[in-house]
Write a protein that holds these residues in place. Structure first.
Motif, PDB file in Angstrom:
ATOM      1  N   ASN A 137       0.800  -1.225   0.000  1.00 15.69           N
ATOM      2  CA  ASN A 137       0.000   0.000   0.000  1.00 15.69           C
ATOM      3  C   ASN A 137       0.837   1.282   0.000  1.00 15.69           C
ATOM      4  O   ASN A 137       0.289   2.368  -0.123  1.00 15.69           O
ATOM      5  N   HIS A 138       2.160   1.166   0.185  1.00 13.59           N
ATOM      6  CA  HIS A 138       3.063   2.323   0.126  1.00 13.59           C
ATOM      7  C   HIS A 138       2.630   3.413   1.110  1.00 13.59           C
ATOM      8  O   HIS A 138       2.441   4.567   0.741  1.00 13.59           O
ATOM      9  N   LEU A 139       2.465   3.041   2.359  1.00 15.29           N
ATOM     10  CA  LEU A 139       2.027   3.973   3.386  1.00 15.29           C
ATOM     11  C   LEU A 139       3.215   4.723   3.971  1.00 15.29           C
ATOM     12  O   LEU A 139       4.365   4.284   3.875  1.00 15.29           O
ATOM     13  N   SER A 140       2.928   5.848   4.611  1.00 12.48           N
ATOM     14  CA  SER A 140       3.984   6.627   5.253  1.00 12.48           C
ATOM     15  C   SER A 140       4.424   5.949   6.547  1.00 12.48           C
ATOM     16  O   SER A 140       3.714   5.094   7.100  1.00 12.48           O
ATOM     17  N   GLY A 141       5.591   6.358   7.045  1.00 18.18           N
ATOM     18  CA  GLY A 141       6.110   5.776   8.275  1.00 18.18           C
ATOM     19  C   GLY A 141       5.205   6.021   9.462  1.00 18.18           C
ATOM     20  O   GLY A 141       5.031   5.142  10.318  1.00 18.18           O
ATOM     21  N   THR A 142       4.606   7.202   9.529  1.00 22.45           N
ATOM     22  CA  THR A 142       3.694   7.529  10.640  1.00 22.45           C
ATOM     23  C   THR A 142       2.470   6.640  10.624  1.00 22.45           C
ATOM     24  O   THR A 142       2.043   6.118  11.669  1.00 22.45           O
ATOM     25  N   VAL A 143       1.917   6.428   9.440  1.00 28.43           N
ATOM     26  CA  VAL A 143       0.718   5.582   9.321  1.00 28.43           C
ATOM     27  C   VAL A 143       1.066   4.139   9.655  1.00 28.43           C
ATOM     28  O   VAL A 143       0.305   3.446  10.351  1.00 28.43           O
ATOM     29  N   ILE A 144       2.203   3.654   9.169  1.00 22.91           N
ATOM     30  CA  ILE A 144       2.620   2.277   9.459  1.00 22.91           C
ATOM     31  C   ILE A 144       2.801   2.072  10.955  1.00 22.91           C
ATOM     32  O   ILE A 144       2.374   1.063  11.518  1.00 22.91           O
ATOM     33  N   THR A 145       3.441   3.045  11.617  1.00 21.07           N
ATOM     34  CA  THR A 145       3.629   2.949  13.067  1.00 21.07           C
ATOM     35  C   THR A 145       2.294   2.890  13.796  1.00 21.07           C
ATOM     36  O   THR A 145       2.099   2.084  14.722  1.00 21.07           O
ATOM     37  N   SER A 146       1.357   3.737  13.383  1.00 19.51           N
ATOM     38  CA  SER A 146       0.034   3.747  13.999  1.00 19.51           C
ATOM     39  C   SER A 146      -0.681   2.417  13.784  1.00 19.51           C
ATOM     40  O   SER A 146      -1.256   1.847  14.723  1.00 19.51           O
ATOM     41  N   PHE A 147      -0.627   1.903  12.565  1.00 23.18           N
ATOM     42  CA  PHE A 147      -1.256   0.622  12.263  1.00 23.18           C
ATOM     43  C   PHE A 147      -0.617  -0.509  13.076  1.00 23.18           C
ATOM     44  O   PHE A 147      -1.311  -1.396  13.575  1.00 23.18           O
ATOM     45  N   ALA A 148       0.719  -0.477  13.192  1.00 20.06           N
ATOM     46  CA  ALA A 148       1.420  -1.534  13.918  1.00 20.06           C
ATOM     47  C   ALA A 148       1.023  -1.549  15.391  1.00 20.06           C
ATOM     48  O   ALA A 148       0.790  -2.615  15.975  1.00 20.06           O
ATOM     49  N   LEU A 149       0.927  -0.370  15.994  1.00 19.49           N
ATOM     50  CA  LEU A 149       0.562  -0.286  17.408  1.00 19.49           C
ATOM     51  C   LEU A 149      -0.876  -0.746  17.638  1.00 19.49           C
ATOM     52  O   LEU A 149      -1.154  -1.483  18.592  1.00 19.49           O
ATOM     53  N   THR A 150      -1.796  -0.306  16.780  1.00 16.98           N
ATOM     54  CA  THR A 150      -3.196  -0.703  16.961  1.00 16.98           C
ATOM     55  C   THR A 150      -3.382  -2.198  16.682  1.00 16.98           C
ATOM     56  O   THR A 150      -4.180  -2.860  17.348  1.00 16.98           O
ATOM     57  N   THR A 151      -2.639  -2.734  15.718  1.00 11.81           N
ATOM     58  CA  THR A 151      -2.734  -4.170  15.427  1.00 11.81           C
ATOM     59  C   THR A 151      -2.150  -4.994  16.574  1.00 11.81           C
ATOM     60  O   THR A 151      -2.700  -6.037  16.946  1.00 11.81           O
ATOM     61  N   PHE A 152      -1.040  -4.527  17.144  1.00 13.04           N
ATOM     62  CA  PHE A 152      -0.459  -5.189  18.309  1.00 13.04           C
ATOM     63  C   PHE A 152      -1.439  -5.167  19.485  1.00 13.04           C
ATOM     64  O   PHE A 152      -1.638  -6.177  20.170  1.00 13.04           O
ATOM     65  N   ALA A 153      -2.088  -4.015  19.702  1.00 13.31           N
ATOM     66  CA  ALA A 153      -3.064  -3.900  20.788  1.00 13.31           C
ATOM     67  C   ALA A 153      -4.232  -4.847  20.560  1.00 13.31           C
ATOM     68  O   ALA A 153      -4.703  -5.505  21.505  1.00 13.31           O
ATOM     69  N   TYR A 154      -4.693  -4.945  19.311  1.00  8.75           N
ATOM     70  CA  TYR A 154      -5.776  -5.891  19.030  1.00  8.75           C
ATOM     71  C   TYR A 154      -5.336  -7.320  19.357  1.00  8.75           C
ATOM     72  O   TYR A 154      -6.115  -8.115  19.914  1.00  8.75           O
ATOM     73  N   GLY A 155      -4.098  -7.681  18.988  1.00  8.22           N
ATOM     74  CA  GLY A 155      -3.614  -9.028  19.273  1.00  8.22           C
ATOM     75  C   GLY A 155      -3.644  -9.362  20.753  1.00  8.22           C
ATOM     76  O   GLY A 155      -3.993 -10.480  21.145  1.00  8.22           O
ATOM     77  N   LEU A 156      -3.291  -8.382  21.596  1.00  7.13           N
ATOM     78  CA  LEU A 156      -3.350  -8.593  23.043  1.00  7.13           C
ATOM     79  C   LEU A 156      -4.796  -8.753  23.513  1.00  7.13           C
ATOM     80  O   LEU A 156      -5.103  -9.639  24.318  1.00  7.13           O
ATOM     81  N   ILE A 157      -5.683  -7.862  23.025  1.00  5.15           N
ATOM     82  CA  ILE A 157      -7.091  -7.930  23.426  1.00  5.15           C
ATOM     83  C   ILE A 157      -7.702  -9.260  23.008  1.00  5.15           C
ATOM     84  O   ILE A 157      -8.418  -9.919  23.790  1.00  5.15           O
ATOM     85  N   ALA A 158      -7.419  -9.686  21.788  1.00  8.63           N
ATOM     86  CA  ALA A 158      -7.977 -10.947  21.299  1.00  8.63           C
ATOM     87  C   ALA A 158      -7.476 -12.124  22.121  1.00  8.63           C
ATOM     88  O   ALA A 158      -8.227 -13.064  22.409  1.00  8.63           O
ATOM     89  N   ALA A 159      -6.204 -12.089  22.519  1.00  7.88           N
ATOM     90  CA  ALA A 159      -5.660 -13.166  23.343  1.00  7.88           C
ATOM     91  C   ALA A 159      -6.391 -13.255  24.679  1.00  7.88           C
ATOM     92  O   ALA A 159      -6.739 -14.348  25.153  1.00  7.88           O
ATOM     93  N   VAL A 160      -6.646 -12.109  25.292  1.00  7.87           N
ATOM     94  CA  VAL A 160      -7.347 -12.091  26.580  1.00  7.87           C
ATOM     95  C   VAL A 160      -8.789 -12.558  26.410  1.00  7.87           C
ATOM     96  O   VAL A 160      -9.312 -13.327  27.238  1.00  7.87           O
ATOM     97  N   VAL A 161      -9.442 -12.112  25.341  1.00  6.66           N
ATOM     98  CA  VAL A 161     -10.832 -12.516  25.100  1.00  6.66           C
ATOM     99  C   VAL A 161     -10.926 -14.023  24.911  1.00  6.66           C
ATOM    100  O   VAL A 161     -11.811 -14.684  25.478  1.00  6.66           O
ATOM    101  N   VAL A 162     -10.027 -14.593  24.115  1.00  6.39           N
ATOM    102  CA  VAL A 162     -10.043 -16.047  23.902  1.00  6.39           C
ATOM    103  C   VAL A 162      -9.727 -16.779  25.200  1.00  6.39           C
ATOM    104  O   VAL A 162     -10.334 -17.799  25.530  1.00  6.39           O
ATOM    105  N   ARG A 163      -8.785 -16.254  25.959  1.00  6.10           N
ATOM    106  CA  ARG A 163      -8.423 -16.871  27.252  1.00  6.10           C
ATOM    107  C   ARG A 163      -9.608 -16.864  28.196  1.00  6.10           C
ATOM    108  O   ARG A 163      -9.921 -17.878  28.822  1.00  6.10           O
ATOM    109  N   TRP A 164     -10.264 -15.716  28.320  1.00  6.14           N
ATOM    110  CA  TRP A 164     -11.425 -15.618  29.200  1.00  6.14           C
ATOM    111  C   TRP A 164     -12.597 -16.453  28.690  1.00  6.14           C
ATOM    112  O   TRP A 164     -13.296 -17.097  29.462  1.00  6.14           O
TER     113      TRP A 164
END
Length: 242
Positions: free
Chosen positions: A184-211
């Motif tokens: 998608n040829h995104l900017s560094g700022t957008v990639i960083t934002s996407f990476a952080l939100t995707t990482f946060a989702y991964g943590l939330i999903a892990a907790v939801v599945v665990r619970w």
């Protein structure tokens, strides 16, 4: 914490490296050619390769290399004393409300062009809507089975849930990097934002599945997130075209 053989500790990390290489080759190798392909062909190729790289390979690996862990550990969460389904439900609803609050982004032209060919002039957009929902459900099943199924369970068995959740969330963000960098040829700022939100989702999903105590909670959470991020606007614009 498990006292697995040293070789089995490296197995999921080796698989993660293979998946990253395979997905990077897919993004870099096909993207230049896909621009001239019909949208449906492009989407079909993407979904087929996603199944092979992110679903078939891990399940085959778990059924052979990972013995005695086996393929069941790619589908069922590591058991705990008692599921907390109410907490899983509250966490899921809270995440969906957060997505609604931040307003989903409008779908790209490619997303709409992919499903409009299923519709006939003057007819209700039943087929394009069904195709969109089917693809989003398939992606949710593939990614959750791999990350909140296989990787979360293997890492939890080896190093405990907290470390396992963090590591699989990092891998979940990393697997999206090739698409963000080269697809998608995104900017560094957008990639960083996407990476952080995707990482946060991964943590939330892990907790939801665990619970929740079963991987179906991850499927539901992911499908809801897909719909709120891009599916709902796409469905709306299929029903009410510009």
């Amino acid at each position: 914490m498990s006292h697995a053989a040293p070789s089995s500790r490296w197995a999921p990390l080796i698989l993660a490296a293979l998946i990253m290489v395979g997905w990077s080759v897919r993004v870099v190798g096909l993207s230049p050619w896909e621009a001239s392909w019909p949208p449906i062909t492009r989407a079909g190729t993407d979904l087929a390769l996603r199944w092979i790289i992110l679903a078939v390979l891990p399940l085959a690996w778990a059924a052979t290399v990972e013995s005695p862990f086996g393929w069941r550990h790619a589908l069922y969460p590591t058991p705990q004393a008692r599921p907390h389904r109410l907490l899983a439900m509250v966490a899921s609803l809270g995440y969906w409300l957060a997505l609604l609050w931040r307003s989903p982004t409008a779908p790209t032209g490619d997303l709409l062009d992919l499903y409009r060919p299923f519709a006939h002039d003057g007819a209700a957009p039943v087929w394009p809507m069904a195709a969109l929902l089917a693809q989003m459900a398939a992606v949710a099943v593939i990614e959750e089975t791999l990350f909140r199924g296989y990787f979360l369970n293997r890492f939890t068995a080896l190093w405990g849930f907290s470390r396992g959740a963090i590591l699989q969330a990092a891998l979940f963000a990393a697997i999206h990097l090739p698409g963000w960098l080269w697809g998608n040829h995104l900017s560094g700022t957008v990639i960083t934002s996407f990476a952080l939100t995707t990482f946060a989702y991964g943590l939330i999903a892990a907790v939801v599945v665990r619970w929740g105590g079963i991987l179906l909670w991850g499927y539901a959470l992911h499908l809801g997130a897909n719909l709120l991020n891009s599916g709902a606007p796409a469905l709306f614009r299929l029903v009410v075209p510009d």
